[in-house]
Motif scaffolding. Structure first.
Motif, PDB file in Angstrom:
ATOM      1  N   ALA A 123       7.901   0.455  26.064  1.00 50.96           N
ATOM      2  CA  ALA A 123       8.854   1.472  26.553  1.00 50.96           C
ATOM      3  C   ALA A 123       8.051   2.663  27.055  1.00 50.96           C
ATOM      4  O   ALA A 123       6.853   2.772  26.800  1.00 50.96           O
ATOM      5  CB  ALA A 123       9.802   1.920  25.438  1.00 50.96           C
TER       6      ALA A 123
ATOM      7  N   LEU B  61       7.184   5.840  26.282  1.00 48.26           N
ATOM      8  CA  LEU B  61       7.163   6.804  25.169  1.00 48.26           C
ATOM      9  C   LEU B  61       7.151   8.226  25.732  1.00 48.26           C
ATOM     10  O   LEU B  61       6.635   8.431  26.817  1.00 48.26           O
ATOM     11  CB  LEU B  61       5.927   6.551  24.296  1.00 48.26           C
ATOM     12  CG  LEU B  61       5.942   5.234  23.523  1.00 48.26           C
ATOM     13  CD1 LEU B  61       4.590   4.979  22.852  1.00 48.26           C
ATOM     14  CD2 LEU B  61       7.056   5.236  22.473  1.00 48.26           C
ATOM     15  N   PRO B  62       7.726   9.215  25.059  1.00 45.28           N
ATOM     16  CA  PRO B  62       8.211   9.124  23.685  1.00 45.28           C
ATOM     17  C   PRO B  62       9.626   8.559  23.532  1.00 45.28           C
ATOM     18  O   PRO B  62      10.176   8.612  22.440  1.00 45.28           O
ATOM     19  CB  PRO B  62       8.167  10.586  23.213  1.00 45.28           C
ATOM     20  CG  PRO B  62       8.402  11.372  24.452  1.00 45.28           C
ATOM     21  CD  PRO B  62       7.745  10.605  25.558  1.00 45.28           C
ATOM     22  N   SER B  63      10.212   8.002  24.596  1.00 44.10           N
ATOM     23  CA  SER B  63      11.499   7.328  24.406  1.00 44.10           C
ATOM     24  C   SER B  63      11.292   5.972  23.731  1.00 44.10           C
ATOM     25  O   SER B  63      10.313   5.283  24.036  1.00 44.10           O
ATOM     26  CB  SER B  63      12.183   7.086  25.748  1.00 44.10           C
ATOM     27  OG  SER B  63      12.627   8.294  26.302  1.00 44.10           O
ATOM     28  N   PHE B  64      12.203   5.620  22.909  1.00 44.58           N
ATOM     29  CA  PHE B  64      12.296   4.277  22.317  1.00 44.58           C
ATOM     30  C   PHE B  64      11.050   3.790  21.580  1.00 44.58           C
ATOM     31  O   PHE B  64      10.500   2.749  21.917  1.00 44.58           O
ATOM     32  CB  PHE B  64      12.704   3.264  23.390  1.00 44.58           C
ATOM     33  CG  PHE B  64      13.907   3.671  24.178  1.00 44.58           C
ATOM     34  CD1 PHE B  64      15.105   3.974  23.528  1.00 44.58           C
ATOM     35  CD2 PHE B  64      13.853   3.797  25.549  1.00 44.58           C
ATOM     36  CE1 PHE B  64      16.225   4.369  24.246  1.00 44.58           C
ATOM     37  CE2 PHE B  64      14.967   4.192  26.281  1.00 44.58           C
ATOM     38  CZ  PHE B  64      16.153   4.475  25.636  1.00 44.58           C
TER      39      PHE B  64
ATOM     40  N   GLY C 277      11.417  -2.037  22.176  1.00 41.19           N
ATOM     41  CA  GLY C 277      11.404  -1.081  23.287  1.00 41.19           C
ATOM     42  C   GLY C 277      12.204  -1.541  24.497  1.00 41.19           C
ATOM     43  O   GLY C 277      13.011  -0.773  25.040  1.00 41.19           O
TER      44      GLY C 277
ATOM     45  N   ASP D 292      15.950  -1.660  23.602  1.00 39.59           N
ATOM     46  CA  ASP D 292      16.521  -0.315  23.493  1.00 39.59           C
ATOM     47  C   ASP D 292      16.679   0.323  24.874  1.00 39.59           C
ATOM     48  O   ASP D 292      17.668   1.001  25.142  1.00 39.59           O
ATOM     49  CB  ASP D 292      15.625   0.567  22.600  1.00 39.59           C
ATOM     50  CG  ASP D 292      15.634   0.104  21.153  1.00 39.59           C
ATOM     51  OD1 ASP D 292      16.559  -0.639  20.763  1.00 39.59           O
ATOM     52  OD2 ASP D 292      14.700   0.467  20.403  1.00 39.59           O
ATOM     53  N   THR D 293      15.693   0.102  25.747  1.00 39.43           N
ATOM     54  CA  THR D 293      15.753   0.659  27.101  1.00 39.43           C
ATOM     55  C   THR D 293      16.951   0.075  27.855  1.00 39.43           C
ATOM     56  O   THR D 293      17.747   0.798  28.464  1.00 39.43           O
ATOM     57  CB  THR D 293      14.452   0.305  27.867  1.00 39.43           C
ATOM     58  OG1 THR D 293      13.338   0.860  27.162  1.00 39.43           O
ATOM     59  CG2 THR D 293      14.469   0.844  29.290  1.00 39.43           C
TER      60      THR D 293
ATOM     61  N   TYR E 175      20.378   1.096  26.419  1.00 36.47           N
ATOM     62  CA  TYR E 175      20.749   2.499  26.681  1.00 36.47           C
ATOM     63  C   TYR E 175      21.266   2.671  28.102  1.00 36.47           C
ATOM     64  O   TYR E 175      21.800   3.716  28.458  1.00 36.47           O
ATOM     65  CB  TYR E 175      19.517   3.389  26.456  1.00 36.47           C
ATOM     66  CG  TYR E 175      19.829   4.831  26.174  1.00 36.47           C
ATOM     67  CD1 TYR E 175      20.052   5.267  24.870  1.00 36.47           C
ATOM     68  CD2 TYR E 175      19.906   5.765  27.209  1.00 36.47           C
ATOM     69  CE1 TYR E 175      20.359   6.592  24.601  1.00 36.47           C
ATOM     70  CE2 TYR E 175      20.202   7.097  26.948  1.00 36.47           C
ATOM     71  CZ  TYR E 175      20.423   7.497  25.643  1.00 36.47           C
ATOM     72  OH  TYR E 175      20.717   8.808  25.381  1.00 36.47           O
TER      73      TYR E 175
ATOM     74  N   CYS F 158      19.241   2.488  30.792  1.00 37.33           N
ATOM     75  CA  CYS F 158      18.214   3.164  31.603  1.00 37.33           C
ATOM     76  C   CYS F 158      18.070   2.473  32.955  1.00 37.33           C
ATOM     77  O   CYS F 158      18.191   1.245  33.045  1.00 37.33           O
ATOM     78  CB  CYS F 158      16.869   3.144  30.883  1.00 37.33           C
ATOM     79  SG  CYS F 158      16.855   4.105  29.370  1.00 37.33           S
TER      80      CYS F 158
ATOM     81  N   SER G 212       3.496   7.341  18.177  1.00 33.88           N
ATOM     82  CA  SER G 212       3.527   8.771  18.534  1.00 33.88           C
ATOM     83  C   SER G 212       2.188   9.305  19.023  1.00 33.88           C
ATOM     84  O   SER G 212       2.077  10.487  19.338  1.00 33.88           O
ATOM     85  CB  SER G 212       3.976   9.583  17.311  1.00 33.88           C
ATOM     86  OG  SER G 212       3.072   9.357  16.235  1.00 33.88           O
TER      87      SER G 212
ATOM     88  N   GLN H 273       0.694   4.806  31.536  1.00 33.81           N
ATOM     89  CA  GLN H 273       2.062   4.279  31.562  1.00 33.81           C
ATOM     90  C   GLN H 273       2.326   3.586  32.888  1.00 33.81           C
ATOM     91  O   GLN H 273       1.732   3.940  33.907  1.00 33.81           O
ATOM     92  CB  GLN H 273       3.081   5.422  31.375  1.00 33.81           C
ATOM     93  CG  GLN H 273       2.996   6.044  29.993  1.00 33.81           C
ATOM     94  CD  GLN H 273       4.024   7.120  29.750  1.00 33.81           C
ATOM     95  OE1 GLN H 273       4.063   8.108  30.465  1.00 33.81           O
ATOM     96  NE2 GLN H 273       4.848   6.940  28.727  1.00 33.81           N
TER      97      GLN H 273
END
Ligand code: GRF
Length: 248
Positions: free
Chosen positions: A154, A156-159, A164, A167-168, A171, A173, A189, A195
């Motif tokens: 994903a 980050l810092p999302s999901f 990942g 969740d993406t 949601y 996205c 974190s 990315q």
């Protein structure tokens, strides 16, 4: 030339991408060993086929031995791990104690296995175990640049967490992606190294999102390891936060 170790839990397609990049001459590192947390990880077969030494730190077996009375390593301090993870005393239940003690037992085995290969960098490629400060500090050994990298499915810092792409997609996205980062004490974190993003359109479902995501991971991970191997990653600071600066 930098030496790396790769840890896997499952199929190891990211490991394969790293092996292929090394073979193609796009990534100038030695893969000294591949380790797994379970003996059935498909990544172990990929490593053996590539002639790379392997080892297994069998977490499940070690947890069983803890349940049967095996002790955490002598240099493990519950207070120290608690403090570093920012846990408060109220959480110091027997459950948390057991969780951290048996994890330290497994992590001591992992450190021992890795010690035979003397690697510069540890690459987590679908390694589904959280590493605690016990392991992280001993492996990093006070180096200015962290020495453990992870890939997360994903942007980050999302999901953060284990799903990942799910969740993406769940949601709604319109952009998904993956992130390579250094590992710190938190969950997904640590400072971001690189990315890659891709669009999610009306024609996509979870399966295509995962497929696009993995294809990006296979390019991004070797690229980030290459930056490390070329000495192009430095730690900087922005607004009190540790960040990775990539040297051009
Ligand atoms: C990848 O999606 C990675 O981001 C996540 O776990 C998956 C591992 O896949 N941490 P593979 O084992 O490399 O095929």
């Amino acid at each position: 030339m930098k030496k790396i170790a790769v840890l896997v839990s499952g199929g190891g397609s990211n490991l394969q991408a790293i092996i292929d990049a090394v073979k193609a001459g796009d990534l100038n590192v030695t893969i000294a060993c591949v380790g797994a947390d379970n003996p059935n990880a498909g990544g172990l077969t990929r490593a053996r086929e590539a002639g790379i030494p392997t080892f297994v730190t069998d977490y499940r077996a070690l947890y069983n031995s803890y349940a049967q009375g095996a002790m955490p390593p002598a240099d493990f301090s519950l207070e120290e791990v608690f403090e570093k993870q920012g846990l408060v005393k109220a959480e110091s239940s027997e459950k948390v104690k057991g969780f951290l003690e048996r994890r330290a037992l497994a992590e001591a085995d992992l450190l021992n296995e890795l010690s035979f290969f003397d690697v510069d960098l540890l690459v987590l490629a679908g390694f589904m175990r959280v590493l605690t400060p016990y392991f992280i500090d001993r492996f990093n050994g006070g180096a200015s640049l962290p020495r453990i990298m992870n890939i997360h499915p994903a942007l980050l810092p999302s999901f953060p967490g284990t799903d990942g792409y799910g969740d993406t997609f769940g949601y709604g996205c319109k952009v998904g992606g993956c992130t390579v980062h250094f590992v710190d004490y938190g969950e997904d974190s640590g400072p971001i190294i690189g990315q890659a993003a891709f669009s999610i359109g009306p024609e996509d479902d979870l399966a295509t999102v995962k497929r696009h995501g993995l294809a990006e991971e296979w390019k991004l991970y070797p690229e980030c390891i290459r930056l490390y191997s070329e000495g192009r990653l430095n730690m900087g600071e922005r607004g009190g936060r540790k960040v990775v600066e990539v040297v051009a």
